[in-house]
Design a protein around this motif. Structure first.
Motif, short mmCIF file in Angstrom:
data_model
loop_
_atom_site.label_atom_id
_atom_site.label_comp_id
_atom_site.label_asym_id
_atom_site.label_seq_id
_atom_site.Cartn_x
_atom_site.Cartn_y
_atom_site.Cartn_z
N LEU B 225 37.17 51.73 35.50
CA LEU B 225 36.37 52.27 36.61
C LEU B 225 35.16 53.01 36.07
O LEU B 225 35.26 53.81 35.13
CB LEU B 225 37.22 53.23 37.44
CG LEU B 225 38.17 52.56 38.44
CD1 LEU B 225 39.31 53.49 38.79
CD2 LEU B 225 37.40 52.15 39.68
N ALA B 226 34.00 52.77 36.70
CA ALA B 226 32.78 53.49 36.31
C ALA B 226 32.52 54.65 37.25
O ALA B 226 31.95 55.67 36.84
CB ALA B 226 31.58 52.55 36.32
N TYR B 236 33.28 48.92 38.86
CA TYR B 236 34.24 48.84 37.76
C TYR B 236 33.98 47.57 36.94
O TYR B 236 33.30 46.66 37.39
CB TYR B 236 35.68 48.82 38.30
CG TYR B 236 36.01 47.63 39.17
CD1 TYR B 236 35.73 47.63 40.53
CD2 TYR B 236 36.59 46.48 38.62
CE1 TYR B 236 36.01 46.55 41.32
CE2 TYR B 236 36.88 45.38 39.40
CZ TYR B 236 36.59 45.42 40.76
OH TYR B 236 36.87 44.32 41.54
N ASN B 237 34.54 47.58 35.76
CA ASN B 237 34.53 46.37 34.92
C ASN B 237 35.92 45.75 34.94
O ASN B 237 36.92 46.46 34.88
CB ASN B 237 34.18 46.71 33.46
CG ASN B 237 32.81 47.31 33.32
OD1 ASN B 237 31.82 46.75 33.79
ND2 ASN B 237 32.73 48.48 32.69
N LEU B 238 35.95 44.45 35.02
CA LEU B 238 37.23 43.74 34.95
C LEU B 238 37.21 42.82 33.73
O LEU B 238 36.32 41.98 33.60
CB LEU B 238 37.45 42.89 36.21
CG LEU B 238 38.79 42.14 36.25
CD1 LEU B 238 39.94 43.12 36.47
CD2 LEU B 238 38.79 41.07 37.35
N THR B 239 38.16 43.03 32.85
CA THR B 239 38.27 42.19 31.65
C THR B 239 39.47 41.27 31.79
O THR B 239 40.58 41.73 32.06
CB THR B 239 38.44 43.05 30.38
OG1 THR B 239 37.34 43.95 30.29
CG2 THR B 239 38.49 42.19 29.14
N VAL B 240 39.23 40.01 31.64
CA VAL B 240 40.30 39.02 31.74
C VAL B 240 40.37 38.26 30.42
O VAL B 240 39.38 37.69 29.97
CB VAL B 240 40.06 38.03 32.90
CG1 VAL B 240 41.16 36.99 32.96
CG2 VAL B 240 39.97 38.78 34.22
N SER B 241 41.53 38.30 29.81
CA SER B 241 41.72 37.61 28.52
C SER B 241 42.62 36.40 28.72
O SER B 241 43.62 36.47 29.43
CB SER B 241 42.38 38.56 27.51
OG SER B 241 41.56 39.66 27.27
N TYR B 251 31.85 44.73 38.75
CA TYR B 251 31.99 44.49 40.19
C TYR B 251 31.75 45.77 40.97
O TYR B 251 31.87 46.89 40.44
CB TYR B 251 33.42 44.03 40.52
CG TYR B 251 33.75 42.63 40.08
CD1 TYR B 251 33.39 41.53 40.85
CD2 TYR B 251 34.47 42.42 38.90
CE1 TYR B 251 33.73 40.24 40.44
CE2 TYR B 251 34.81 41.14 38.49
CZ TYR B 251 34.44 40.06 39.27
OH TYR B 251 34.77 38.78 38.87
N VAL B 252 31.47 45.56 42.24
CA VAL B 252 31.47 46.65 43.22
C VAL B 252 32.43 46.24 44.32
O VAL B 252 32.45 45.06 44.73
CB VAL B 252 30.06 46.88 43.80
CG1 VAL B 252 30.12 47.79 45.02
CG2 VAL B 252 29.15 47.48 42.75
N ASP B 267 27.85 44.96 31.91
CA ASP B 267 28.94 45.88 32.21
C ASP B 267 28.36 47.07 32.96
O ASP B 267 27.14 47.20 33.10
CB ASP B 267 29.68 46.33 30.94
CG ASP B 267 28.87 47.28 30.07
OD1 ASP B 267 27.81 47.76 30.51
OD2 ASP B 267 29.30 47.55 28.94
N VAL B 268 29.21 47.91 33.50
CA VAL B 268 28.76 49.07 34.24
C VAL B 268 29.35 50.32 33.58
O VAL B 268 30.52 50.33 33.20
CB VAL B 268 29.13 48.96 35.73
CG1 VAL B 268 30.62 48.81 35.93
CG2 VAL B 268 28.61 50.14 36.52
#
Lengths: 200, 414
Positions: B225-226, B236-241, B251-252, B267-268
């Motif tokens: 979360l930013a 927020y940033n979402l990281t998917v591996s 995203y917002v 990124d934010v």
């Protein structure tokens, strides 16, 4: 007659301090560089990248040398820089929104006649892991760091270290089942022990 | 996973690491790269501009004693009773304010929650003992939410330090609105990598149901979360591996609609719910070692201004300022912090530590004060900085903590 101008006391002291710093730093480099290069290689999968990562990490360490009061922490500090620098490399791929790993890094596969290629297969598997999982695996199973030490190095929680390691090992287990080269020398006793551990 | 398999993995890694046998990095090459890094740091921090010596600062110089062994007596600090600026003011266009943390005057204690070890310090109440040492804190009801790494559980602690409840996995990420009334956390019942559930909490703790309103924003991934960009909207940033790679996307979202990607950023890093803007990374040129950042309107996803001179971070609670840090911060920290006008990108005040000191993550204590831990001469100082260029200590110096980690854990701030 021209008189030789001697440098001032301040300049001499400064030069002496710099000399001592360089000597101390060179001693550290000589002792630790091989290990750092190996770790950087396992994290990056590429020799030139590894050399570049270590050179940058050591350069940043050199600039910070006077700030690191606890010399026992230096290895952890350098590992953190290596991982962060490697992440910076990876960030370039963000804009592309993907990091392709379908094509493995170019290196010559050398089959070890003593293990029928199992090590190569495991190494190729490690290279397919996502960036964070790969760092966790290298620090855990090569550097033999504890989960807490890995969390500190990577700047993530211990819970995340556990989950990343668990996912990587699960993927590896899947590959073991899928790949007869990897699975062939597993004894029945090992398999049942593994299964029992899975159930836990 | 059996020991047999992990032993095989260890052997495979050791065997492969031998590929590096015979390679060598020369000391002169390391020094050359260090010179390049130092040049870039100085160019970026504006050190080429003549620094103005202050009464609270000392000129840069060589410490003839070499590396400090940590045994130097700490200066005695006497807190002042005013929150008004106590140090001289420097017109920032003339250069960065140089910080000598040891000699800076002592101001008031921090006006936000923080912990040292298991002791929670509250600006509006007595200190209390926490059940354990937490990595992150959020003020909640009359106590705190404590996020603790190893078990990933949120502890709810009342104003007297009692553990009253334990919540779901937090993912170690939280945010608080600028008015301090709303909290957001990442909640996942299965831990990192599972469904990403975003929780909205009333700061008062007054939600009679399960305490929060939630919205699943992704089926899997790690959330960072930013901050809030609206009354009930967060960035927020979402990281998917996956085995095919990893992606990180800013995203917002609110708690009623689908998340919207911020396409102008990679990124934010900061967000503000008064002005509705975010800060974040726009481009990376690794060849030049150049990172560029921008302030972006969250609603329209349009760039307000951008810079390659600073790594932009947190906004002041009123959205007037944004923090910029060294573009070349290393694993220990940076050389200082810059307060920029969030609307125009102009430098308002620039702070630089001594040559042998470094500064770690700066946070907004209020709309006009910034706090940051500074390691100087083997001791940690908590420095308070203001847009007018004044500097003071917010706490007495400490030799607790580690070389790369200060002894203070602060609450999430807007």
């Amino acid at each position: 007659m021209q008189l030789a101008v001697e440098p001032g006391v301040g300049a001499r002291v400064k030069a002496q301090a710099q000399h001592e710093k360089d000597a101390e730093f060179e001693a550290y480099m000589a002792a630790r560089q091989p290990s750092l290069l190996r770790t950087a290689y396992l994290i990056s999968g590429d020799r030139h990248t590894a050399e570049d990562l270590v050179q940058t990490a050591l350069a940043k360490l050199y600039l910070s040398w006077d700030k690191v009061h606890d010399r026992q922490m230096i290895d952890g500090y350098v590992r953190r820089i290596i991982v962060n620098e490697h992440n910076s490399l990876w960030r370039r791929a963000w804009k592309k929104r993907e990091l392709a790993t379908d094509t493995l890094p170019d290196h010559q596969t050398v089959t070890d006649r003593h293990d029928d290629g199992q090590r190569d297969a495991l190494w190729e598997f490690v290279q397919t892991l996502p960036r964070k999982q790969r760092a966790v695996i290298v620090l855990r199973y090569y550097e033999d760091l504890s989960e807490a030490e890995i969390a500190e190095t990577l700047g993530i929680s211990v819970g995340t270290v556990k989950s990343q390691a668990s996912r990587a090992l699960a993927a590896m287990r899947s590959r073991v089942h899928d790949n007869p080269v990897l699975a062939q020398d597993r004894a029945p006793a090992d398999r049942s022990a593994s299964d029992r551990e899975e159930e836990r | 996973m059996s020991n047999h398999q992990t032993d095989d993995l260890t052997r495979a890694l050791r065997a492969r690491s031998e590929d590096m046998t015979g390679t060598h990095v020369a000391f002169e090459d390391v020094k050359g790269r260090a010179r390049g890094i130092r040049r870039r740091r100085r160019a970026a921090s504006g050190i080429a501009v003549a620094a103005v010596a202050l009464a609270v600062a000392v000129p840069m110089g060589i410490n003839l004693g070499g590396v400090d062994n940590g045994q130097r007596p700490l200066p005695a600090d006497q807190p002042t009773t005013t929150t008004e600026p106590t140090g001289p003011v420097t017109p920032t266009p003339q250069g960065p304010v140089e910080i000598d943390a040891a000699k800076a005057p002592r101001g008031e204690d921090p006006a936000i929650l923080y912990a040292t070890g298991t002791t929670l310090h509250r600006p509006d109440g007595p200190q209390v003992e926490l059940p354990k040492q937490y990595s992150y804190l959020l003020p909640y009801a009359d106590g705190v939410m404590g996020f603790y790494g190893p078990d990933g559980i949120t502890d709810f602690i009342d104003g007297e330090g009692n553990l009253t409840d334990q919540g779901p996995y937090t993912g170690m990420s939280g945010a608080i609105s600028s008015d301090g009334e709303r909290l957001a956390t990442w909640v996942s019942a299965v831990g990192a990598g599972g469904a990403v559930d975003l929780a909205l909490w009333p700061r008062s703790g007054a939600n009679p149901e399960n305490g929060y309103t939630s919205n699943v924003v992704a089926m899997r991934g790690d959330m960072q979360l930013a901050g809030f960009v609206g009354p009930e909207t967060v960035a927020y940033n979402l990281t998917v591996s996956t085995n095919q790679g990893a992606t990180q996307t800013p995203y917002v979202t609110d708690w009623t609609s689908e998340p919207r990607e911020l396409t102008s950023l990679m990124d934010v890093r900061g967000a503000n719910d008064v002005t509705g803007v975010v800060s974040g990374l726009t481009t990376v040129d690794y060849g030049k070692n150049e990172y560029c950042f921008a302030v972006v309107k969250a609603v329209s996803d349009t760039v307000v201004w951008d810079t390659c001179d600073y790594r932009l971070g947190r906004f002041s609670p009123d959205g007037k300022y944004v923090l910029g840090v060294d573009p070349e911060s290393d694993g220990l920290g940076g050389k200082g912090v810059t307060i920029l006008d969030a609307e125009t990108g102009e430098v308002v005040a620039e702070f630089q530590t001594e040559d042998r000191a470094f500064m770690q993550d700066a946070i907004w204590e209020s709309r006009s004060t910034v706090l940051a831990p500074v390691m100087q001469d083997g001791a940690w100082f908590l420095v308070r900085m203001r847009p007018d260029g004044t500097v003071e200590k917010a706490l007495d110096a400490s030799r607790e903590g580690y070389d790369d980690s200060s002894p203070w854990r602060f609450q999430y701030t807007p």
